[in-house]
Motif scaffolding. Sequence first.
Motif, PDB file in Angstrom:
ATOM      1  N   PRO A  10     -72.984 -17.414  -5.568  1.00  0.00           N
ATOM      2  CA  PRO A  10     -73.293 -18.734  -5.015  1.00  0.00           C
ATOM      3  C   PRO A  10     -74.730 -19.127  -5.348  1.00  0.00           C
ATOM      4  O   PRO A  10     -75.611 -18.285  -5.496  1.00  0.00           O
ATOM      5  CB  PRO A  10     -73.097 -18.545  -3.520  1.00  0.00           C
ATOM      6  N   GLN A  11     -74.953 -20.400  -5.482  1.00  0.00           N
ATOM      7  CA  GLN A  11     -76.299 -20.903  -5.741  1.00  0.00           C
ATOM      8  C   GLN A  11     -77.111 -20.834  -4.457  1.00  0.00           C
ATOM      9  O   GLN A  11     -76.578 -20.987  -3.359  1.00  0.00           O
ATOM     10  CB  GLN A  11     -76.237 -22.352  -6.249  1.00  0.00           C
ATOM     11  N   PRO A  12     -78.416 -20.562  -4.575  1.00  0.00           N
ATOM     12  CA  PRO A  12     -79.234 -20.489  -3.362  1.00  0.00           C
ATOM     13  C   PRO A  12     -79.280 -21.848  -2.657  1.00  0.00           C
ATOM     14  O   PRO A  12     -79.333 -22.895  -3.293  1.00  0.00           O
ATOM     15  CB  PRO A  12     -80.611 -20.078  -3.870  1.00  0.00           C
ATOM     16  N   THR A  13     -79.235 -21.787  -1.354  1.00  0.00           N
ATOM     17  CA  THR A  13     -79.326 -23.020  -0.577  1.00  0.00           C
ATOM     18  C   THR A  13     -80.587 -22.981   0.260  1.00  0.00           C
ATOM     19  O   THR A  13     -81.155 -21.932   0.507  1.00  0.00           O
ATOM     20  CB  THR A  13     -78.110 -23.164   0.352  1.00  0.00           C
TER      21      THR A  13
END
Length: 99
Positions: A10-13
């Motif tokens: 997942p992409q960092p949020t």
Amino acid sequence: MFRPKVPTMPQPTGLTTPPAVVEPTAVTPHAPASTAATPALNRSVVQLMPGTVLALVGGGTAVVLVVGAVLVSMLLAVALTATSVAVCAITVRSVIARR
């Protein structure tokens, strides 16, 4: 069913911090320090006397004999275990064959 599932990253949020700014520093060369020859330290000389040599040889022989005895006993233990497993396998096979 047997196909592996590859996880997705997942992409960092959220908020991320920007990388720190590194400022270059000035390098000033200087003359190397004079390397004067340092006198050798006085070390005691080990003298091997005949009794000392005999003790070293005797100690080394004792170590070799002890290590050899340990290795031979381990080899004997492995051989005895393999023999007992073979006897058990033959016994089980003959018991199953009679049925």
